[in-house]
Write an enzyme that holds these catalytic residues in place. Structure first.
Site, PDB file in Angstrom:
ATOM      1  CG  ASP A 174      -0.385   0.208   2.305  1.00  0.00           C
ATOM      2  OD1 ASP A 174       0.870   0.372   2.647  1.00  0.00           O
ATOM      3  OD2 ASP A 174      -1.193   0.579   3.403  1.00  0.00           O
ATOM      4  CB  CYS A 217       1.165  -2.119   4.777  1.00  0.00           C
ATOM      5  SG  CYS A 217       1.007  -3.248   6.392  1.00  0.00           S
ATOM      6  CB  THR A 277       2.996  -2.086  10.982  1.00  0.00           C
ATOM      7  OG1 THR A 277       1.530  -2.682  10.312  1.00  0.00           O
ATOM      8  CG2 THR A 277       2.777  -0.919  11.435  1.00  0.00           C
ATOM      9  CB  ILE A 300       0.336  -5.740  11.308  1.00  0.00           C
ATOM     10  CG1 ILE A 300       1.570  -5.724  12.213  1.00  0.00           C
ATOM     11  CG2 ILE A 300      -0.885  -6.469  11.992  1.00  0.00           C
ATOM     12  CD1 ILE A 300       1.413  -5.152  13.631  1.00  0.00           C
ATOM     13  N   GLY A 301      -1.215  -5.484   8.608  1.00  0.00           N
ATOM     14  CA  GLY A 301      -2.434  -5.377   7.834  1.00  0.00           C
ATOM     15  C   GLY A 301      -2.486  -6.176   6.631  1.00  0.00           C
ATOM     16  CG  HIS A 311      10.877 -23.736  12.688  1.00  0.00           C
ATOM     17  ND1 HIS A 311      10.598 -23.459  14.115  1.00  0.00           N
ATOM     18  CD2 HIS A 311      11.836 -24.372  12.389  1.00  0.00           C
ATOM     19  CE1 HIS A 311      11.796 -24.048  14.545  1.00  0.00           C
ATOM     20  NE2 HIS A 311      12.470 -24.296  13.539  1.00  0.00           N
ATOM     21  NE  ARG A 349       9.883 -31.149  15.623  1.00  0.00           N
ATOM     22  CZ  ARG A 349      10.737 -30.168  16.084  1.00  0.00           C
ATOM     23  NH1 ARG A 349      10.275 -29.403  17.205  1.00  0.00           N
ATOM     24  NH2 ARG A 349      11.829 -29.822  15.737  1.00  0.00           N
ATOM     25  CG  HIS A 350       9.103 -27.907  11.487  1.00  0.00           C
ATOM     26  ND1 HIS A 350       8.583 -27.145  12.319  1.00  0.00           N
ATOM     27  CD2 HIS A 350      10.421 -28.085  11.912  1.00  0.00           C
ATOM     28  CE1 HIS A 350       9.349 -26.730  13.316  1.00  0.00           C
ATOM     29  NE2 HIS A 350      10.541 -27.360  13.178  1.00  0.00           N
TER      30      HIS A 350
HETATM   31  C1  RB5 Z   1      -1.924   2.860   6.697  1.00  0.00           C
HETATM   32  O1  RB5 Z   1      -2.031   3.853   7.084  1.00  0.00           O
HETATM   33  C2  RB5 Z   1      -1.484   1.787   7.312  1.00  0.00           C
HETATM   34  O2  RB5 Z   1      -2.540   1.644   8.281  1.00  0.00           O
HETATM   35  C3  RB5 Z   1      -1.210   0.519   6.625  1.00  0.00           C
HETATM   36  O3  RB5 Z   1       0.023   0.915   5.789  1.00  0.00           O
HETATM   37  C4  RB5 Z   1      -0.839  -0.489   7.728  1.00  0.00           C
HETATM   38  O4  RB5 Z   1       0.033  -0.219   8.483  1.00  0.00           O
HETATM   39  C5  RB5 Z   1      -1.833  -1.394   8.294  1.00  0.00           C
HETATM   40  O5  RB5 Z   1      -1.413  -2.553   8.904  1.00  0.00           O
END
Ligand code: RB5
Length: 144
Positions: free
Chosen positions: A8, A65, A67, A69-70, A98, A133-134
């Site tokens: 993103d 992105c 982080t 994470i998203g 793993h 295992r893995h």
């Molecule tokens: C976008 O501002 C931000 O939320 C996205 O890049 C990301 O970090 C989401 O997990």
């Protein structure tokens, strides 16, 4: 290796840097967007990259992105995707060894280019531990 990449806006700059770095190392890169700093929604890009990899268009995928994470949460909604957010070399090594992670997620606002390049190298060069295992655990995830 053929590697699909997507981000993103929060991961755009790191995606571009990593793309050039990996091309320089001889990898073939499929860039699935985004193409600039304009705000976009990360779920579409995580899904697009995961579907591309699971569909056989690339050997592995990298999603970025803010982080990591998203976009990893979105990628992991695709059946067959094993997307790992990595924020250390150890995480990158174990994601490959793993978890047989076929996608790597990175944070463009939390990870420097130098760190991201290192994590990517470690992830790409570490083989999956094919032991029972893995293999059993990865198969269980695939079957969910
Ligand atoms: C976008 O501002 C931000 O939320 C996205 O890049 C990301 O970090 C989401 O997990």
């Amino acid at each position: 290796m053929r590697i699909a990449m997507a981000s993103d806006h929060g991961g755009f700059e790191l995606k571009e840097q990593l793309k050039e770095y990996l091309k320089g190392k001889g990898h073939e890169i499929v860039d699935l967007g985004t193409d600039g700093e304009a705000s976009v929604d990360y779920p579409a890009y995580g899904k697009r990259c995961a579907e591309y990899v699971v569909g056989g268009g690339a050997d592995k995928g990298i999603v970025v992105c803010g982080t990591g994470i998203g976009i990893s949460i979105a990628a992991n909604k695709v059946r067959g995707a094993r997307c790992a957010v990595c924020a250390s070399e150890t995480m990158a090594r174990l994601a490959a060894n793993h978890n047989d992670a076929n996608l790597l997620a990175l944070g463009g606002r939390t990870t420097s280019f130098e760190e991201a390049a290192k994590y990517t190298e470690v992830w790409l060069s570490t083989p999956f531990d094919c032991g029972e295992r893995h293999t059993r655990r990865v198969r269980a995830i695939t079957e969910m």
